[in-house]
Design a protein around this motif. Structure first.
Motif, PDB file in Angstrom:
ATOM      1  N   LEU A 203       7.242   1.455   6.575  1.00  0.00           N
ATOM      2  CA  LEU A 203       6.788   0.436   5.627  1.00  0.00           C
ATOM      3  C   LEU A 203       7.141  -0.973   6.086  1.00  0.00           C
ATOM      4  CD1 LEU A 203       7.703   2.094   2.200  1.00  0.00           C
ATOM      5  CD2 LEU A 203       5.501   2.064   3.372  1.00  0.00           C
ATOM      6  N   ASN A 204       8.305  -1.122   6.698  1.00  0.00           N
ATOM      7  CA  ASN A 204       8.725  -2.469   7.092  1.00  0.00           C
ATOM      8  C   ASN A 204       7.899  -3.001   8.258  1.00  0.00           C
ATOM      9  OD1 ASN A 204      10.673  -2.526   5.060  1.00  0.00           O
ATOM     10  ND2 ASN A 204      12.183  -1.522   6.367  1.00  0.00           N
ATOM     11  N   LEU A 205       7.558  -2.126   9.204  1.00  0.00           N
ATOM     12  CA  LEU A 205       6.676  -2.561  10.284  1.00  0.00           C
ATOM     13  C   LEU A 205       5.263  -2.803   9.756  1.00  0.00           C
ATOM     14  CD1 LEU A 205       7.783  -0.323  13.298  1.00  0.00           C
ATOM     15  CD2 LEU A 205       8.352  -2.712  12.845  1.00  0.00           C
ATOM     16  N   ALA A 206       4.820  -1.967   8.829  1.00  0.00           N
ATOM     17  CA  ALA A 206       3.495  -2.162   8.237  1.00  0.00           C
ATOM     18  C   ALA A 206       3.401  -3.525   7.562  1.00  0.00           C
ATOM     19  CB  ALA A 206       3.198  -1.049   7.238  1.00  0.00           C
ATOM     20  N   ALA A 207       4.443  -3.899   6.817  1.00  0.00           N
ATOM     21  CA  ALA A 207       4.437  -5.188   6.128  1.00  0.00           C
ATOM     22  C   ALA A 207       4.557  -6.345   7.109  1.00  0.00           C
ATOM     23  CB  ALA A 207       5.585  -5.245   5.127  1.00  0.00           C
ATOM     24  N   ARG A 208       5.336  -6.160   8.163  1.00  0.00           N
ATOM     25  CA  ARG A 208       5.558  -7.246   9.117  1.00  0.00           C
ATOM     26  C   ARG A 208       4.294  -7.589   9.896  1.00  0.00           C
ATOM     27  NH1 ARG A 208      10.579  -7.541  13.324  1.00  0.00           N
ATOM     28  NH2 ARG A 208      11.673  -7.907  11.359  1.00  0.00           N
ATOM     29  N   TYR A 209       3.501  -6.573  10.244  1.00  0.00           N
ATOM     30  CA  TYR A 209       2.358  -6.809  11.137  1.00  0.00           C
ATOM     31  C   TYR A 209       1.021  -6.929  10.419  1.00  0.00           C
ATOM     32  CZ  TYR A 209       5.212  -6.279  15.290  1.00  0.00           C
ATOM     33  OH  TYR A 209       6.156  -6.479  16.276  1.00  0.00           O
ATOM     34  N   ALA A 210       0.983  -6.667   9.120  1.00  0.00           N
ATOM     35  CA  ALA A 210      -0.293  -6.669   8.413  1.00  0.00           C
ATOM     36  C   ALA A 210      -0.673  -8.050   7.893  1.00  0.00           C
ATOM     37  CB  ALA A 210      -0.241  -5.693   7.240  1.00  0.00           C
ATOM     38  N   ASP A 211      -1.957  -8.374   8.035  1.00  0.00           N
ATOM     39  CA  ASP A 211      -2.535  -9.460   7.247  1.00  0.00           C
ATOM     40  C   ASP A 211      -2.940  -8.918   5.878  1.00  0.00           C
ATOM     41  OD1 ASP A 211      -2.544 -11.386   9.432  1.00  0.00           O
ATOM     42  OD2 ASP A 211      -4.198 -10.211  10.271  1.00  0.00           O
ATOM     43  N   HIS A 212      -3.328  -7.626   5.890  1.00  0.00           N
ATOM     44  CA  HIS A 212      -3.856  -6.971   4.692  1.00  0.00           C
ATOM     45  C   HIS A 212      -3.208  -5.591   4.626  1.00  0.00           C
ATOM     46  CE1 HIS A 212      -6.943  -6.403   1.588  1.00  0.00           C
ATOM     47  NE2 HIS A 212      -7.178  -5.204   2.071  1.00  0.00           N
ATOM     48  N   LEU A 213      -2.549  -5.272   3.519  1.00  0.00           N
ATOM     49  CA  LEU A 213      -1.835  -4.008   3.373  1.00  0.00           C
ATOM     50  C   LEU A 213      -2.505  -3.167   2.292  1.00  0.00           C
ATOM     51  CD1 LEU A 213       0.718  -2.343   4.200  1.00  0.00           C
ATOM     52  CD2 LEU A 213       1.918  -3.485   2.339  1.00  0.00           C
ATOM     53  N   VAL A 214      -2.717  -1.877   2.611  1.00  0.00           N
ATOM     54  CA  VAL A 214      -3.343  -0.950   1.671  1.00  0.00           C
ATOM     55  C   VAL A 214      -2.353   0.173   1.382  1.00  0.00           C
ATOM     56  CG1 VAL A 214      -5.256   0.647   1.282  1.00  0.00           C
ATOM     57  CG2 VAL A 214      -5.643  -1.469   2.571  1.00  0.00           C
ATOM     58  N   ALA A 215      -2.063   0.415   0.107  1.00  0.00           N
ATOM     59  CA  ALA A 215      -1.188   1.513  -0.295  1.00  0.00           C
ATOM     60  C   ALA A 215      -2.030   2.579  -0.981  1.00  0.00           C
ATOM     61  CB  ALA A 215      -0.094   1.017  -1.241  1.00  0.00           C
ATOM     62  N   MET A 216      -1.920   3.833  -0.481  1.00  0.00           N
ATOM     63  CA  MET A 216      -2.696   4.942  -1.034  1.00  0.00           C
ATOM     64  C   MET A 216      -1.790   5.993  -1.649  1.00  0.00           C
ATOM     65  SD  MET A 216      -5.727   5.644   1.760  1.00  0.00           S
ATOM     66  CE  MET A 216      -6.346   7.006   0.734  1.00  0.00           C
ATOM     67  N   GLU A 217      -2.318   6.651  -2.672  1.00  0.00           N
ATOM     68  CA  GLU A 217      -1.608   7.763  -3.304  1.00  0.00           C
ATOM     69  C   GLU A 217      -2.642   8.682  -3.933  1.00  0.00           C
ATOM     70  OE1 GLU A 217       0.143  10.311  -6.114  1.00  0.00           O
ATOM     71  OE2 GLU A 217      -1.017   8.571  -6.810  1.00  0.00           O
ATOM     72  N   GLY A 218      -2.536   9.978  -3.642  1.00  0.00           N
ATOM     73  CA  GLY A 218      -3.426  10.948  -4.252  1.00  0.00           C
ATOM     74  C   GLY A 218      -4.899  10.691  -4.016  1.00  0.00           C
ATOM     75  N   GLY A 219      -5.246  10.213  -2.823  1.00  0.00           N
ATOM     76  CA  GLY A 219      -6.645   9.997  -2.487  1.00  0.00           C
ATOM     77  C   GLY A 219      -7.266   8.752  -3.071  1.00  0.00           C
ATOM     78  N   ARG A 220      -6.447   7.836  -3.549  1.00  0.00           N
ATOM     79  CA  ARG A 220      -6.983   6.590  -4.110  1.00  0.00           C
ATOM     80  C   ARG A 220      -6.176   5.406  -3.593  1.00  0.00           C
ATOM     81  NH1 ARG A 220      -3.921   4.852  -8.672  1.00  0.00           N
ATOM     82  NH2 ARG A 220      -2.131   6.239  -9.009  1.00  0.00           N
ATOM     83  N   VAL A 221      -6.773   4.247  -3.673  1.00  0.00           N
ATOM     84  CA  VAL A 221      -6.084   3.008  -3.309  1.00  0.00           C
ATOM     85  C   VAL A 221      -5.335   2.509  -4.537  1.00  0.00           C
ATOM     86  CG1 VAL A 221      -6.362   0.611  -2.615  1.00  0.00           C
ATOM     87  CG2 VAL A 221      -7.726   2.385  -1.496  1.00  0.00           C
ATOM     88  N   VAL A 222      -4.013   2.451  -4.427  1.00  0.00           N
ATOM     89  CA  VAL A 222      -3.170   1.964  -5.520  1.00  0.00           C
ATOM     90  C   VAL A 222      -3.152   0.442  -5.538  1.00  0.00           C
ATOM     91  CG1 VAL A 222      -0.799   1.902  -6.417  1.00  0.00           C
ATOM     92  CG2 VAL A 222      -1.748   4.037  -5.527  1.00  0.00           C
ATOM     93  N   ALA A 223      -3.065  -0.148  -4.344  1.00  0.00           N
ATOM     94  CA  ALA A 223      -3.026  -1.607  -4.247  1.00  0.00           C
ATOM     95  C   ALA A 223      -3.478  -2.015  -2.854  1.00  0.00           C
ATOM     96  CB  ALA A 223      -1.616  -2.136  -4.525  1.00  0.00           C
ATOM     97  N   ALA A 224      -4.091  -3.176  -2.752  1.00  0.00           N
ATOM     98  CA  ALA A 224      -4.527  -3.708  -1.461  1.00  0.00           C
ATOM     99  C   ALA A 224      -4.495  -5.220  -1.524  1.00  0.00           C
ATOM    100  CB  ALA A 224      -5.936  -3.215  -1.114  1.00  0.00           C
TER     101      ALA A 224
END
Length: 274
Positions: A203-224
């Motif tokens: 998660l920390n590398l994902a946040a550090r390198y992303a311009d745009h972050l997508v979080a998924m749970e149960g086959g859906r996008v929770v937040a982007a």
């Protein structure tokens, strides 16, 4: 190179046989930006990436590349625009590193066209960028897991597409090579405007390198969206079932997740002495 390529999933439903993994999902990759996708195992991250790369057909909805239904486009036409590094690629037995990386140039070869100096240059750039030029004459099956992963990334880079999808590109790599690969993808994005989307577990590398972050749970996008808006303690709890503290990364100011766990508790400040 253009930064205006668009790749969008519209109301897609995906699965295998009778098992639905992703249902009625919408996602648009920001053109010319780096997107990271995070989520617990089996939440649909890899399934979504396969559909966006035209490897898995939706049972509902559609994936659009530059506004066209990607599953109706010719394979070679897609491959000139979009590259994919899957989670567990398999190399042919006995193939040399240089030959495998050269396969990234196949989409650029027509029925009558021949290998050119431009192809040689693209392969050389990919080998150099991934620090694998010294492995060019080695057989892929002789390499360590980390070396193989860098060779596969070199093949994807040699394809020189406008959009690059990567499923866990840092798998098998030690921390220094993880940073090297993510820096390399960031360089590719900034230098050539390549749209990059990748699944990451850290998660920390994902946040550090992303311009745009997508979080998924149960086959859906929770937040982007912006990592600072997506990677919150509430979303980490919803997506991963994990209690944590999210604090600013001291180097970047991006969100940094500190897991709590059962055996580590918060240190309460001592009361002031009066």
């Amino acid at each position: 190179m253009t930064t205006e390529r668009t790749l969008t999933a519209e109301n897609v439903t995906l699965g295998y046989g009778d098992r639905t993994i992703v249902e009625s999902l919408d996602l648009a990759l920001p053109p010319g930006r780096v997107t990271t996708i995070v989520g617990a195992n089996a939440c649909g991250k890899s399934t979504l990436l396969k559909a966006m790369a035209r490897l898995l057909s939706p049972s509902g909805g559609q994936v659009l590349l530059d506004g066209k239904a990607i599953h109706r486009m010719p394979t070679k036409q897609v491959a000139r625009v979009l590259g994919l590094l899957p989670q567990s690629p398999i190399a042919p037995d006995g193939i040399a590193v240089s030959d495998l990386v050269s396969r990234g140039r196949h989409p650029h070869q027509g029925a009558l066209s021949r290998w050119t100096s431009a192809d040689d240059a693209a392969v050389a750039r990919a080998l150099e960028a991934t620090d694998t030029a010294h492995l060019a004459d080695r057989h892929v099956d002789e390499l360590s897991g980390g070396q193989r992963q860098r060779v596969w990334i070199a093949m994807a880079l040699a394809q020189e597409t406008d959009v690059l999808l990567l499923d866990e590109p840092t798998t098998f790599l030690d921390i220094s090579h993880q940073i090297d690969v993510l820096d390399l993808l960031t360089d590719l994005n900034r230098r050539r405007g390549t749209t990059v989307a990748m699944v990451l577990h850290d998660l920390n590398l994902a946040a550090r390198y992303a311009d745009h972050l997508v979080a998924m749970e149960g086959g859906r996008v929770v937040a982007a969206g912006d990592p600072a808006e997506v990677l919150t303690e509430e979303i980490v709890r919803e997506v991963f079932g994990l209690d944590s503290r999210v604090v600013p990364d001291p180097l970047t100011g991006r969100p940094m997740v500190i897991p709590i766990g059962r055996h580590h508790t918060l240190i309460e400040p001592e009361p002031a002495q009066g």
